[in-house]
Design a protein around this motif. Structure first.
Motif, mmCIF file in Angstrom:
data_model
loop_
_atom_site.group_PDB
_atom_site.id
_atom_site.type_symbol
_atom_site.label_atom_id
_atom_site.label_comp_id
_atom_site.label_asym_id
_atom_site.label_seq_id
_atom_site.Cartn_x
_atom_site.Cartn_y
_atom_site.Cartn_z
ATOM 1 N N ILE A 1 6.649 0.019 8.804
ATOM 2 C CA ILE A 1 6.148 0.259 7.478
ATOM 3 C C ILE A 1 4.667 0.131 7.797
ATOM 4 N N VAL A 2 4.180 -0.722 8.652
ATOM 5 C CA VAL A 2 2.802 -0.887 8.802
ATOM 6 C C VAL A 2 2.376 0.550 9.565
ATOM 7 N N TYR A 3 3.129 0.924 10.624
ATOM 8 C CA TYR A 3 2.679 2.226 11.213
ATOM 9 C C TYR A 3 2.497 3.396 10.162
ATOM 10 N N SER A 4 3.481 3.371 9.113
ATOM 11 C CA SER A 4 3.490 4.432 8.148
ATOM 12 C C SER A 4 2.370 4.432 7.389
ATOM 13 N N ILE A 5 1.948 3.065 7.059
ATOM 14 C CA ILE A 5 0.577 3.051 6.107
ATOM 15 C C ILE A 5 -0.471 3.293 7.175
ATOM 16 N N ILE A 6 -0.607 3.182 8.196
ATOM 17 C CA ILE A 6 -1.890 3.433 9.048
ATOM 18 C C ILE A 6 -1.826 5.104 9.299
ATOM 19 N N ASN A 7 -0.503 5.743 9.453
ATOM 20 C CA ASN A 7 -0.667 7.152 9.246
ATOM 21 C C ASN A 7 -0.982 8.026 7.914
ATOM 22 N N HIS A 8 -0.969 7.084 7.087
ATOM 23 C CA HIS A 8 -1.408 7.520 5.529
ATOM 24 C C HIS A 8 -2.944 7.379 5.504
ATOM 25 N N LEU A 9 -3.718 6.663 6.287
ATOM 26 C CA LEU A 9 -5.183 6.369 6.062
ATOM 27 C C LEU A 9 -5.991 7.516 6.425
ATOM 28 N N PRO A 10 -6.947 7.707 6.027
ATOM 29 C CA PRO A 10 -8.099 8.690 6.160
ATOM 30 C C PRO A 10 -8.115 8.729 7.672
ATOM 31 N N PRO A 11 -8.549 10.056 8.336
ATOM 32 C CA PRO A 11 -8.641 9.998 9.738
ATOM 33 C C PRO A 11 -9.590 9.076 10.441
ATOM 34 N N LYS B 1 -3.759 -3.613 3.016
ATOM 35 C CA LYS B 1 -3.252 -4.754 2.261
ATOM 36 C C LYS B 1 -2.930 -4.525 1.049
ATOM 37 N N GLU B 2 -3.682 -3.359 0.268
ATOM 38 C CA GLU B 2 -3.237 -2.858 -0.941
ATOM 39 C C GLU B 2 -1.767 -2.359 -0.842
ATOM 40 N N GLN B 3 -1.686 -1.412 0.118
ATOM 41 C CA GLN B 3 -0.405 -0.730 0.541
ATOM 42 C C GLN B 3 0.679 -1.550 0.871
ATOM 43 N N LEU B 4 0.451 -2.768 1.718
ATOM 44 C CA LEU B 4 1.672 -3.655 1.880
ATOM 45 C C LEU B 4 2.015 -4.579 0.571
ATOM 46 N N ASN B 5 1.137 -4.907 -0.313
ATOM 47 C CA ASN B 5 1.449 -5.137 -1.547
ATOM 48 C C ASN B 5 2.325 -4.472 -2.541
ATOM 49 N N ILE B 6 1.939 -3.271 -2.609
ATOM 50 C CA ILE B 6 2.401 -2.270 -3.530
ATOM 51 C C ILE B 6 3.981 -2.082 -2.929
ATOM 52 N N GLY C 1 7.872 -3.548 -4.194
ATOM 53 C CA GLY C 1 8.935 -2.395 -4.595
ATOM 54 C C GLY C 1 8.898 -1.132 -5.311
ATOM 55 N N THR C 2 7.591 -0.863 -5.244
ATOM 56 C CA THR C 2 7.029 0.300 -6.310
ATOM 57 C C THR C 2 6.770 1.668 -5.275
ATOM 58 N N ILE C 3 6.753 1.267 -4.037
ATOM 59 C CA ILE C 3 6.385 2.435 -3.066
ATOM 60 C C ILE C 3 7.548 2.494 -1.930
ATOM 61 N N GLU C 4 7.830 3.615 -1.438
ATOM 62 C CA GLU C 4 8.778 3.841 -0.426
ATOM 63 C C GLU C 4 8.211 4.604 0.965
ATOM 64 N N TYR C 5 8.131 3.875 2.040
ATOM 65 C CA TYR C 5 7.693 4.518 3.152
ATOM 66 C C TYR C 5 8.770 4.845 4.185
#
Length: 170
Positions: free
Chosen positions: A105-115, A157-162, A166-170
């Protein structure tokens, strides 16, 4: 420095040099290549090595600079475009499975960050580079790096809270 002195001085450092390269680069094959490249550079400068106060420190500096050059290269940037979790065969029990899933999940969130944010977060927290080393690799100023890190951490942090709600799927 003659061949025997070179062997006695630098060959025993191989494991230490490999560990440094692996920590910076995170890839076993590339780390081995960096060690070989370090030995080659040292060998080519062997006539200048007799006067060194600390051959170990010099060898460490050489490998560190080679690794930073590698991290600054396009080859690394292409590999860093998509962060993937390596398969870990020692994840046996349920607790390890949960840790692995959390990492995904953390790596997926990192992949969605701006470059730029993704680049500095990877270099700082995955590769463990200092702000000064990140400056050398990216060309960003230290202030810019700190801002990018702050924004990336906030976004994560925002994405992890979301995700936890349970409102976001990675």
């Amino acid at each position: 420095m003659d061949k025997i002195a070179f062997k006695n001085t630098f060959l025993p450092l191989g494991e230490k040099l490999y560990i440094i390269a692996f920590k910076l680069i995170g890839n076993a094959m590339e780390a081995e290549d960096m060690v070989q490249e370090t030995y080659l550079k040292l060998w080519n400068k062997r006539d200048e090595l007799d006067d060194l106060n600390s051959p170990i420190a010099f060898a460490v500096t050489v490998i560190k600079n080679l690794c930073l050059d590698y991290l600054n290269s396009n080859k690394f940037k292409l590999q860093a475009n998509q962060v993937e979790i390596e398969k870990c065969e020692d994840f046996d029990n349920e607790i390890d499975f949960e840790k692995r899933e959390s990492l995904k999940i953390v790596y997926s969130i990192i992949n969605h960050l701006p470059p730029p944010q993704k680049e500095v977060i990877l270099l700082r927290h995955i590769k463990g580079l200092s702000i000064e080393e990140i400056e050398k690799v990216t060309g960003y100023s230290s202030v810019n790096i700190r801002v990018l890190l702050s924004r990336a951490r906030k976004k994560m942090k925002e994405q992890l809270n979301i995700y936890q709600k349970g409102t976001i799927e990675y």
